[in-house]
Design a protein around this motif. Structure first.
Motif, PDB file in Angstrom:
ATOM      1  N   ILE A 332       0.843  -1.205   0.000  1.00 11.02           N
ATOM      2  CA  ILE A 332       0.000   0.000   0.000  1.00 11.02           C
ATOM      3  C   ILE A 332       0.875   1.251   0.000  1.00 11.02           C
ATOM      4  N   LYS A 333       1.896   1.205   0.872  1.00 20.01           N
ATOM      5  CA  LYS A 333       2.762   2.375   0.983  1.00 20.01           C
ATOM      6  C   LYS A 333       3.491   2.642  -0.348  1.00 20.01           C
ATOM      7  N   SER A 334       4.010   1.554  -0.936  1.00 16.96           N
ATOM      8  CA  SER A 334       4.748   1.716  -2.193  1.00 16.96           C
ATOM      9  C   SER A 334       3.859   2.297  -3.284  1.00 16.96           C
ATOM     10  N   CYS A 335       2.605   1.772  -3.378  1.00 16.68           N
ATOM     11  CA  CYS A 335       1.665   2.275  -4.393  1.00 16.68           C
ATOM     12  C   CYS A 335       1.401   3.760  -4.196  1.00 16.68           C
ATOM     13  N   LEU A 336       1.182   4.139  -2.939  1.00 11.60           N
ATOM     14  CA  LEU A 336       0.871   5.538  -2.653  1.00 11.60           C
ATOM     15  C   LEU A 336       2.102   6.418  -2.855  1.00 11.60           C
ATOM     16  N   LYS A 337       3.278   5.878  -2.498  1.00 13.56           N
ATOM     17  CA  LYS A 337       4.522   6.650  -2.590  1.00 13.56           C
ATOM     18  C   LYS A 337       4.814   7.038  -4.059  1.00 13.56           C
ATOM     19  N   VAL A 338       4.555   6.066  -4.924  1.00 13.76           N
ATOM     20  CA  VAL A 338       4.777   6.331  -6.366  1.00 13.76           C
ATOM     21  C   VAL A 338       3.957   7.535  -6.813  1.00 13.76           C
ATOM     22  N   VAL A 339       2.705   7.552  -6.349  1.00 12.91           N
ATOM     23  CA  VAL A 339       1.811   8.666  -6.699  1.00 12.91           C
ATOM     24  C   VAL A 339       2.294   9.962  -6.047  1.00 12.91           C
ATOM     25  N   ASP A 347       0.569  10.774 -16.103  1.00 11.94           N
ATOM     26  CA  ASP A 347      -0.275   9.614 -16.478  1.00 11.94           C
ATOM     27  C   ASP A 347      -1.387   9.460 -15.449  1.00 11.94           C
ATOM     28  N   ARG A 348      -2.414  10.285 -15.643  1.00 13.34           N
ATOM     29  CA  ARG A 348      -3.515  10.339 -14.673  1.00 13.34           C
ATOM     30  C   ARG A 348      -4.209   8.983 -14.450  1.00 13.34           C
ATOM     31  N   PRO A 349      -4.541   8.245 -15.530  1.00 13.38           N
ATOM     32  CA  PRO A 349      -5.227   6.957 -15.314  1.00 13.38           C
ATOM     33  C   PRO A 349      -4.363   5.978 -14.481  1.00 13.38           C
ATOM     34  N   LYS A 350      -3.052   5.975 -14.797  1.00 14.97           N
ATOM     35  CA  LYS A 350      -2.170   5.067 -14.044  1.00 14.97           C
ATOM     36  C   LYS A 350      -2.112   5.479 -12.568  1.00 14.97           C
ATOM     37  N   GLU A 351      -2.091   6.797 -12.350  1.00  6.69           N
ATOM     38  CA  GLU A 351      -2.118   7.325 -10.987  1.00  6.69           C
ATOM     39  C   GLU A 351      -3.346   6.776 -10.237  1.00  6.69           C
ATOM     40  N   MET A 352      -4.497   6.893 -10.881  1.00  4.26           N
ATOM     41  CA  MET A 352      -5.752   6.431 -10.273  1.00  4.26           C
ATOM     42  C   MET A 352      -5.705   4.919 -10.008  1.00  4.26           C
ATOM     43  N   GLU A 353      -5.083   4.198 -10.959  1.00  2.60           N
ATOM     44  CA  GLU A 353      -4.994   2.748 -10.797  1.00  2.60           C
ATOM     45  C   GLU A 353      -4.186   2.392  -9.545  1.00  2.60           C
ATOM     46  N   MET A 354      -3.078   3.106  -9.338  1.00  2.00           N
ATOM     47  CA  MET A 354      -2.249   2.817  -8.176  1.00  2.00           C
ATOM     48  C   MET A 354      -3.005   3.097  -6.870  1.00  2.00           C
ATOM     49  N   ILE A 355      -3.776   4.195  -6.876  1.00  2.00           N
ATOM     50  CA  ILE A 355      -4.564   4.530  -5.690  1.00  2.00           C
ATOM     51  C   ILE A 355      -5.645   3.467  -5.454  1.00  2.00           C
TER      52      ILE A 355
END
Lengths: 553, 133
Positions: A332-339, A347-355
């Motif tokens: 979870i932390k890694s996904c959020l950290k990337v954003v 890359d807005r869609p990819k951002e949303m995907e990670m969240i």
């Protein structure tokens, strides 16, 4: 040499210690002294008697001479007188017979003595003529002496008085004319005494020997033998033979001693028996106690082992739980950290995907924590068990699951479903069935068939949840119900399972007094069998009414 | 333009792999992925990456240890640096066989999840440089 002597002396010193020897010695000594005394007195009186007889004999003899020579005297026939004296002197025991007048031998049994001067101080005269002028002898006198030859003799002096009939020749101026002196041998008497003395000595010796032997025999018979028996007996008893009885049956003191000794031995034996019995009992008790102690110790060791095993297991579980919480959090932390670090700002869609990924993980994590808490509470919570009907529960769960299974074209089929009740917790049963069916849906490919089959087997209800899916590898079967265990297939499916589903089912079934087992073949499918005790119908009604009453209240 | 370096990510957690992939690609690395040990080894042999980032607990709890040993036993990839990452700290009492056997764990770095993006990049850079000298 010294050895030889000591060899000789040793028995003597031994002998000195012997009771018999002491008794013999003392009694013998006393006897000897006593007998000696008796003998001495007897000898003395015997001697006196003999002496008296001798004196009487001498007197008689002297008197006979005096009387028999009287006639010759009167006639002044001195030759005849001399012959008479010679005749008398030739007698065996008569040594001398002589007439002495005015210090001169007038006549004698031995002719050569006639005319010889007699020393007035000599033994025969001395008593009366001790002093010059002393009155001459008027009474007869005896004397004992030894001759020059060493012969013991008795001398007897008989005075010849100047009677009136003598005056014609001897005048009347002296009272005593002379003496008749006779000497008799005492050897016979002494011989007699000696014989007597010797005989007495032999008697004493024989008596002493006889008495000593008698005492010896008596002591041996009545003292030594029983004492040896006693001493042998004590030795045997000392060596542990308490059954031995001293074979003395006399009624004397030794017999009494033996009897009381035997009595003592009996008591000793009885005591020993008691002690032995007690010892045996004690050792038995000790054995029992030891065994118990060993058993207790063993139990304790097992309990301790179990405890440490369960401790170890608990800490292992805690580690696993920590891992299963930490790993998703890391994701979870890694996904959020990337954003947050702006890696995807273009890359807005990819951002949303990670969240969204993070959010999904949070969701499953919440689920996991809930399951974990439920699982932990299951053991601790007190549940109110009540009669529940199986039919509606199975139907309800199957329906619920079918809705979800439709996505994968999976059919959930109910086969047999008898009308039975069990004592239990509805939520737990429902949840157990739901877990098993949802596992089958999750981990099997589309178009798999799932079935629920309930069979009544005596007083047990067996619920089978089966599928014709992928199956479980053999090496995973033993670990299947372990907490947080997830099979390879489960992990590959990428479904975020908690690893708690089957643990919860197993715990729930155990709470209901039932058990669970699994049959599976890789590529052919898996079947879980839950067995639960059935509630009998009469008992069910009883409980139902009781429940109704408690509800009314 | 320098040749791009290739990183192999081996982890059963798809989200984490995705996040790390984004970070590494943004820093000019080519990223290949695998979601279990077996795939990881095969991919390593096929792609010969410059560095391998390896998870410990995948299908088996200690899978990463065996994967690392197998990588070291293959000559063509034996010298590839390995960064090992796990959610369980290395001091855990869990029985990871190579540790309890006293064997040297053949990895270059041992890291706790999650690894911060900047740390990840600097460590990847450092170990690739070290392996090439």
């Amino acid at each position: 040499m010294d050895k030889g002597i000591s060899k000789l002396i040793r028995p003597l010193t031994c002998l000195k210690k012997r009771l018999a020897f002491k008794v013999i010695l003392w009694i013998g000594l006393i006897l000897v002294v006593f007998l000696e005394l008796v003998c001495y007195l007897d000898l003395r009186s015997h001697k006196n008697l003999l002496f008296k007889q001798m004196k009487e004999e001498a007197y008689r003899l002297s008197d006979i001479i005096k009387r028999s020579t009287h006639h010759d005297m009167m006639r002044a026939r001195s030759n005849e007188l001399q012959e008479v004296l010679e005749t008398i002197g030739s007698q065996e025991d008569v040594r001398k017979a002589r007439i002495i007048e005015r210090g001169r031998v007038k006549m004698a049994s031995q002719k050569e003595e006639v005319g010889r001067e007699v020393d007035k101080k000599a033994e025969a005269c001395y008593d009366c003529h001790e002093e010059e002028g002393k009155k001459p002898l008027t009474v007869t006198r005896y004397r004992f002496f030894k001759t020059e030859d060493g012969e013991r003799v008795l001398g007897f002096v008989n005075p010849l008085y100047n009677d009136e009939e003598c005056h014609s020749c001897h005048g009347s101026d002296t009272e005593v004319l002379g003496v008749l002196d006779i000497i008799l041998s005492m050897e016979k008497v002494y011989k007699n005494i000696n014989i007597h003395q010797n005989r007495s000595f032999i008697f004493i010796l024989a008596g002493f020997v006889l008495i000593a032997i008698s005492i010896g025999i008596l002591i041996l018979r009545f003292v030594n033998r029983p004492i040896k028996q006693l001493s042998d007996g004590t030795k045997r008893i000392t060596n542990g033979d308490l059954k031995y009885h001293i074979p003395i049956n006399t009624e004397d003191e030794i017999g009494e001693l033996a009897a009381s000794f035997n009595n003592m031995t009996d008591n000793l034996r009885a005591s020993r028996k008691e002690i032995e019995a007690w010892n045996e009992e004690l050792s038995d008790r000790v054995k029992v106690a030891t065994t118990q102690l060993e058993k207790t110790n063993n139990d304790l060791e097992i309990a301790n082992k179990k405890l440490s095993e369960s401790d170890k297991k608990k800490s292992e579980v805690v580690m696993l739980v920590a891992h299963d919480i930490r790993a998703p959090l890391a994701s979870i932390k890694s996904c959020l950290k990337v954003v947050l670090d702006g890696y995807l700002k273009n890359d807005r869609p990819k951002e949303m995907e990670m969240i969204r990924r993070a959010e999904e993980r949070v969701e499953s994590q919440l689920d996991f924590v809930k399951n974990l808490l439920d699982f932990t509470r299951m053991e601790e919570e007190h549940r109110e068990m009540r009669p529940i009907e199986i039919k509606p529960i199975v139907k309800n769960v199957a329906d619920m699951m079918q809705a979800w299974a439709n996505d994968k074209h999976i059919k959930v089929e109910i086969r047999n479903l008898p009308d039975v009740s069990i004592m239990g917790d509805e939520d737990l049963i429902e949840r157990s069935l739901a877990n098993l069916i949802s596992n089958a849906i999750k981990y099997n490919p589309p178009d798999t068939l799932i079935w629920v089959d309930c069979l009544l087997k005596g007083e047990l209800l067996e619920i089978e949840v089966g599928d014709n899916g992928v199956g479980i590898p053999d090496d995973e079967i033993p670990e299947l119900f372990e907490i947080l265990f997830r099979g390879v297939n489960a992990r590959r499916q990428q479904e975020h399972g908690s690893g708690l589903g089957l643990s919860i089912v197993k715990r729930a079934v155990n709470i209901h007094g039932g058990h669970i087992r699994v049959e599976s073949k890789l590529g052919a499918g898996t079947s879980f069998f839950i067995t639960l005790p059935v509630l009998k119908s009469e008992k069910k009604e009883e409980l139902a009414s009781a429940h109704a009453i408690s509800k009314e209240n | 333009m320098p040749e791009t370096k290739k990183v192999l990510l081996v982890d059963d957690d798809v989200d984490l792999v995705e996040a790390n992939k984004i970070v590494l690609e943004a820093n000019g690395y080519t990223v290949v992925t695998a979601y279990n040990g077996e795939d990881g080894l095969n991919t390593a042999l096929k792609e010969t990456p410059d560095i391998i980032i390896l998870d410990v607990s995948m299908e088996k709890k200690d899978e990463g240890f065996y994967v690392s040993q197998r990588i070291r036993s293959r000559p063509e990839i034996a010298k590839t640096p390995i960064l090992m990452i796990t959610a369980i700290h290395k001091c855990t009492k869990l029985k990871f066989s190579p540790q309890t056997d006293g064997e040297y764990l053949p990895v270059n770095e041992f890291l706790d999840k999650p690894v911060d993006p900047s740390t990840l990049i600097s460590l990847v850079e450092k170990w690739i440089k070290a392996s090439q000298n």
